[in-house]
Design an enzyme around this catalytic site. Structure first.
Site, mmCIF file in Angstrom:
data_model
loop_
_atom_site.group_PDB
_atom_site.id
_atom_site.type_symbol
_atom_site.label_atom_id
_atom_site.label_comp_id
_atom_site.label_asym_id
_atom_site.label_seq_id
_atom_site.Cartn_x
_atom_site.Cartn_y
_atom_site.Cartn_z
ATOM 1 N NE ARG A 1 -7.266 -8.752 0.823
ATOM 2 C CZ ARG A 1 -6.835 -8.001 -0.200
ATOM 3 N NH1 ARG A 1 -5.848 -7.160 -0.044
ATOM 4 N NH2 ARG A 1 -7.410 -8.108 -1.391
ATOM 5 C CE LYS B 1 -4.275 -2.104 1.358
ATOM 6 N NZ LYS B 1 -5.290 -2.382 2.351
HETATM 7 N N1 PMM Z 1 -7.306 -4.122 1.005
HETATM 8 C C1 PMM Z 1 -7.631 -4.226 -0.288
HETATM 9 C C2 PMM Z 1 -8.618 -5.135 -0.707
HETATM 10 N N2 PMM Z 1 -9.251 -5.926 0.176
HETATM 11 N N3 PMM Z 1 -9.568 -6.654 2.384
HETATM 12 C C3 PMM Z 1 -9.267 -6.547 3.674
HETATM 13 N N4 PMM Z 1 -9.912 -7.339 4.578
HETATM 14 N N5 PMM Z 1 -8.332 -5.680 4.151
HETATM 15 C C4 PMM Z 1 -7.648 -4.846 3.321
HETATM 16 O O1 PMM Z 1 -6.818 -4.064 3.804
HETATM 17 C C5 PMM Z 1 -7.948 -4.913 1.923
HETATM 18 C C6 PMM Z 1 -8.922 -5.835 1.487
HETATM 19 C C7 PMM Z 1 -6.932 -3.374 -1.297
HETATM 20 O O2 PMM Z 1 -5.750 -3.956 -1.711
HETATM 21 P P1 PMM Z 1 -5.530 -4.748 -3.135
HETATM 22 O O3 PMM Z 1 -6.192 -3.905 -4.199
HETATM 23 O O4 PMM Z 1 -4.061 -4.792 -3.272
HETATM 24 O O5 PMM Z 1 -6.122 -6.101 -3.033
#
Ligand code: PMM
Length: 259
Positions: free
Chosen positions: A240, A204
């Site tokens: 994650r 991020k």
């Molecule tokens: N961040 C993203 C997408 N899904 N789900 C949870 N539970 N927590 C998060 O911080 C989160 C998520 C965005 O990141 P990506 O686009 O790299 O998947």
């Protein structure tokens, strides 16, 4: 939790896994690398992203969920749509990962309550297109904790027992650089809500703020592994991540230190 974004536009891996066969192969490889959960998503939540129609989202994710779940893997579905959550659970997903904490779709909590799936409730202040405009806090930690506690209460009121609820501080969602660090420092207090805690820092932007905007993916993955180890030390149940081996290695080293 390994990330499997079946999207054309996620910010670090958009377009790589849009083909179901490629996505399934990547899911298997994340599991082989040591991911205990696979988080399948069909809608990008990157800052500024537009919403995706549930029909398109389901076309992307359902074939992937079905195959990976049928192979005995623990699949979570990253969605803000109740219809997609329902269909994914029917296809074998065991956790619904809703970054909006049930706020984006009024049907979400009822949809999960009527199944035996678990739910991860993220802290959220509106869709990606407007989330930075709402990153306005007097006390970011108190407000994130209070707003998440309200979502946990709403989920319980809808019939989901606390044992099936996971909370996530929503790193990067409606939070700017330093606000993310303040929330991460307060993770032990988040664990005080009595639910398992999930933390997503992977690649991020607030990490690039530390490393320099030109930091490439390997450097962001190393930074992710460091924050993920610190999150685990602070009581997180799951982290994650995109790059499973780097975080797995970091966790193994931290555990060896403590053992
Ligand atoms: N961040 C993203 C997408 N899904 N789900 C949870 N539970 N927590 C998060 O911080 C989160 C998520 C965005 O990141 P990506 O686009 O790299 O998947």
């Amino acid at each position: 939790m390994g990330i499997l974004n079946v999207t054309p536009d996620s910010f670090s891996d958009g377009g790589r896994f849009l083909d179901p066969d490629v996505a399934i192969a990547h899911g298997r490889s994340l599991a082989a690398q040591g991911a205990d959960l696979l988080d399948v998503g069909g809608e990008s939540t990157r800052p500024g992203a537009d919403r995706v129609a549930p029909r398109i989202e389901q076309q992307r994710v359902l074939p992937v969920v079905e195959v990976l779940a049928s192979e005995g893997l623990f699949v979570s579905i990253d969605t803000m749509n109740a219809a997609t959550a329902r269909a994914a659970v029917a296809a074998g997903a065991r956790l619904v990962n809703d970054v909006s904490g049930g706020l984006a779709d009024a049907e979400m909590l009822a949809a999960v309550a009527e199944s035996d799936a678990e739910i991860a409730l993220g802290h959220w202040r509106g869709p990606s297109s407007e989330m930075y405009a709402r990153a306005d806090y007097d006390d970011v930690v108190a407000e994130v904790l209070g707003e998440l506690a309200e979502r946990v209460d709403a989920a319980e009121a809808a019939g989901i027992p606390r044992s099936r609820i996971v909370v996530d501080p929503g790193i990067g969602f409606g939070k700017r650089g330093d606000q993310n660090w303040q929330v991460l420092r307060a993770l032990p207090r988040l664990a005080g809500l009595g639910c398992r805690v999930l933390v997503g820092t992977s690649r991020k932007r607030f990490l690039a703020d530390v490393l320099g905007a030109d930091a490439d993916l390997p450097r962001r993955d190393l930074a992710t592994a460091v924050t993920s180890v610190l999150a685990e030390r602070a009581g997180a149940w799951a982290v994650r991540v995109h790059d499973v081996p780097t975080t797995r290695d970091a966790l193994a080293v931290a555990r060896a230190w403590e053992a």
